[in-house]
Scaffold this motif. Structure first.
Motif, PDB file in Angstrom:
ATOM      1  N   TRP A 236       1.031  -1.367  -0.028  1.00 50.58           N
ATOM      2  CA  TRP A 236       0.068  -0.264   0.260  1.00 50.58           C
ATOM      3  C   TRP A 236       0.904   0.819  -0.540  1.00 50.58           C
ATOM      4  O   TRP A 236       0.194   2.012  -0.561  1.00 50.58           O
ATOM      5  CB  TRP A 236      -1.347   0.141   1.426  1.00 50.58           C
ATOM      6  N   LYS A 237       1.747   1.202   0.312  1.00 47.31           N
ATOM      7  CA  LYS A 237       2.673   1.981   0.484  1.00 47.31           C
ATOM      8  C   LYS A 237       3.638   2.811   0.298  1.00 47.31           C
ATOM      9  O   LYS A 237       3.362   3.278  -0.744  1.00 47.31           O
ATOM     10  CB  LYS A 237       3.953   2.313   1.642  1.00 47.31           C
ATOM     11  N   ALA A 238       4.264   1.794  -0.552  1.00 48.30           N
ATOM     12  CA  ALA A 238       4.662   1.861  -2.242  1.00 48.30           C
ATOM     13  C   ALA A 238       3.790   1.954  -3.395  1.00 48.30           C
ATOM     14  O   ALA A 238       3.756   2.888  -4.395  1.00 48.30           O
ATOM     15  CB  ALA A 238       5.606   0.772  -2.944  1.00 48.30           C
ATOM     16  N   ALA A 239       3.013   1.763  -3.650  1.00 54.19           N
ATOM     17  CA  ALA A 239       1.303   1.738  -4.030  1.00 54.19           C
ATOM     18  C   ALA A 239       1.649   3.059  -3.792  1.00 54.19           C
ATOM     19  O   ALA A 239       0.800   4.338  -4.680  1.00 54.19           O
ATOM     20  CB  ALA A 239       0.205   0.702  -3.929  1.00 54.19           C
ATOM     21  N   LEU A 240       0.734   3.615  -3.144  1.00 52.85           N
ATOM     22  CA  LEU A 240       0.733   5.721  -2.537  1.00 52.85           C
ATOM     23  C   LEU A 240       1.638   6.471  -2.872  1.00 52.85           C
ATOM     24  O   LEU A 240       1.826   7.118  -3.889  1.00 52.85           O
ATOM     25  CB  LEU A 240       0.639   6.189  -1.287  1.00 52.85           C
TER      26      LEU A 240
END
Length: 102
Positions: free
Chosen positions: A46-50
């Protein structure tokens, strides 16, 4: 009477407590996810996608869906065979058949 609560293992974090700490949008995405993501793993993605989405949470959810689809496609031919709709031709050509691994 002593209860069986003394242990040297220490306290472990509850998977549900970890899930409850996830961002609301991510929990909503997980409710429809196909794969059984762990809270730790999905939070990392999620953090990488954000970051890739420039902070756009809707786009980050779409990127997670793309990641999930790639994971399923990668393993579909190995698990269900080359005829499975999610199996991609590239995966069937490069991965050994289950019989070859015996």
């Amino acid at each position: 009477m002593a209860r069986n609560i003394k242990t040297r293992l220490g306290r472990r974090h509850s998977p549900m407590a970890q899930f409850d700490q996830l961002p609301r949008e991510l929990r909503q995405w997980l409710a429809t996810a196909i794969l059984p993501w762990s809270a730790k793993s999905v939070l990392k993605h999620w953090k990488a996608a954000l970051l890739r989405a420039g902070g756009d949470k809707g786009r980050a959810c779409a990127l997670l869906s793309e990641l999930e689809a790639r994971c399923i496609a990668r393993d579909a031919s190995l698990i269900w065979g080359a005829c499975h709709p999610a199996a991609t031709p590239a995966n069937t050509a490069t991965r050994p058949s289950p019989r070859a691994m015996r």
